[in-house]
Design an enzyme around this catalytic site. Sequence first.
Site, PDB file in Angstrom:
ATOM      1  CD  GLU A 119      -2.315   2.042  -3.440  1.00  0.00           C
ATOM      2  OE1 GLU A 119      -3.405   2.451  -3.865  1.00  0.00           O
ATOM      3  OE2 GLU A 119      -1.955   2.183  -2.258  1.00  0.00           O
ATOM      4  CG  ASP A 164      -1.825   1.144   1.329  1.00  0.00           C
ATOM      5  OD1 ASP A 164      -2.681   1.264   0.447  1.00  0.00           O
ATOM      6  OD2 ASP A 164      -1.699   1.941   2.286  1.00  0.00           O
TER       7      ASP A 164
END
Length: 659
Positions: free
Chosen positions: A361, A332
Amino acid sequence: MNLNEIYGKLDNYDGKLGALYSKEETRFILWAPLAQDVKLALYNRDGLDFESNIQKTVSMRFEEDDGIWHVTIKGDLSGIYYNYLVTNDDVESEVVDPYAKAVGVNGKRAMVVDLEATNPEGWKDDVKPVLKDATDSVIYEIHVRDFSINENSGVKDKYKGKYSGVAERNTRIPGTDIKTGLDYVISLGITHVHLLPIEDYITVDESEPEKKQYNWGYDPQNFNVPEGSYSSDPFRAEKRIKEVKEMVLKLHESGIRVVMDVVYNHTYKSKDSNLNLAVPNYYYRQNQDGSFSNGSACGNEIASERKMVRKFIVDSIVYWAKEYHIDGFRFDLMGVLDIDTLKEVRCELDKIDKSIILYGEGWNGGSSTLAYDYGCFKSNTTKFGNMQIGSFSDDIRDGIKGHVFNKYEKGFISGKENLEDTIKFAVTASVQHEDINYSNVIYSDGPWANEPYQVINYTSAHDNNTLFDKLLLTNEGKSLEEIAKLNKLSAAIIFTCQGIPFFQSGEEFMRTKKDESGNIVENSYKSSDYVNSLDWERMNENKDMVDYYKGLIKLRKTHKLFHMNSADDIRKNLVFLKKGINFQNNNVVAYIINNFNIDDIYNKVLIIYNANEFEIKVNVEEADWSLIVNGDKSGCEELVHIDSNEIKVPAHCCYVLSK
């Protein structure tokens, strides 16, 4: 001693930390170089008595050269709850062991655990499904609770919303023979299930398991422990461990690998987090005024570049990979983490299993004190060399469907102009290719990947609107039949692009997230089950769409031409057709993949994406094609034979032809 004095001196400890258990004794080790004093606080073995008083405290010994505090307690301590009492700046705080492997309800107390005793039957013989190449991956994102909590999941009531609900076989929509749950996922043909965070997080009260509560789980608390709210008994610390292992074992037996969504960029708490109470200000980046830097947009950010923080992250990932047999990790807000840390993670995982996949990400949530050049941003992916560390492609996500934060903006499939090069960029897995005009790519001014296994192509994930809802919003007035055509075109692009495809669970049956009033919910991170749960009836209602996804997955997995392993192979084999020569219209992308030294029975394939509201014609040099994908069906079987070298492609449609 102050914080600056420990850098390079007392943050070089490379030994084990935490509660090191054996039946004869347990050694407790905590790295806390700034502490004035540390004591071990021992509780009882009763997980239900989670507010009991400390039964015994034991002073711990400080090793000045290593910055660690340690003590050894004789006897079999399995099941004993414990914490540390750490004194910094004359203030004593109770701290949960950052390296805890088991915790009680709500993660407030660590527990000594005999991990051997948590292994389910057959665990030692667990065999990972074969994954020859990272580019063979097809990733399916699920949330543990969403997956089975709906009444129509057919999962046993005691397993609904739990780890065991993911693992249960032979589930059906009640009163029918229609597969749901794991049996359904197996039928899709995906290779990996990507689980939204199952590390212990703070925003669901585990002490009230019958209360309706919800969160995605991006609020980490104890990084080496499974979340308790997905367990059948959050009061028994060992139970959640065994149930996660049982889930992984069942998925492996079903031919499916397991990816964990991990959140090492921040903690839910800041000043009063376990990490900060153990070593004040070390684990977090600070601004010049001493406040917490906030690149996560969640109140703080982990200082991954510091040696003991990097060690913590690497140790944690390695632990999950070894103890739980995890097959992949999704990071993340990976841009908050530094490049060297991810490189070290990759190197350590390669020692365990090179087929473990990594991706994340490639952005952050706000301004950070970490210099951009050192962050794991998408644009820095080239700095990983040939390492398999992938980034999500926001280029293809927004190129296909429109800007993710502008719900009404159209994308390529809805007719927005000048996105052809963005789609071509995605087709080539964002590596260097001579046929692309990079000045026309929406978010990238050049190739950002070295190899196709560094790119994750997708149009929907848990964040923002589902693909179906986005298409509804951007194509007001269109019929559901027309929306379905756009959905199929989107899927066809994703599964025929080079790189690694990823899709949100339910995308394949046009998942929607609407509240009780019928309003579309964009950010459902703490919405109700009504909004978030997978509605298996939609899978039945939209079986045609499900079959289309199944066909695309089968095509991709069967034919290596659609997921080549190297950028050189892509450049050698993939050639784009040209507007003005092969076709005359905008909003068209067409290309041929030749077979030069690729292990595939196809000699070549022709792929055409027509995003127009009318039929288009594409002329190629050769005739004699087998049409295997059109706007209605997909797969490996010939739908029709085309003798002509002029291919007519209907509106809002992808054609795949082979020979």
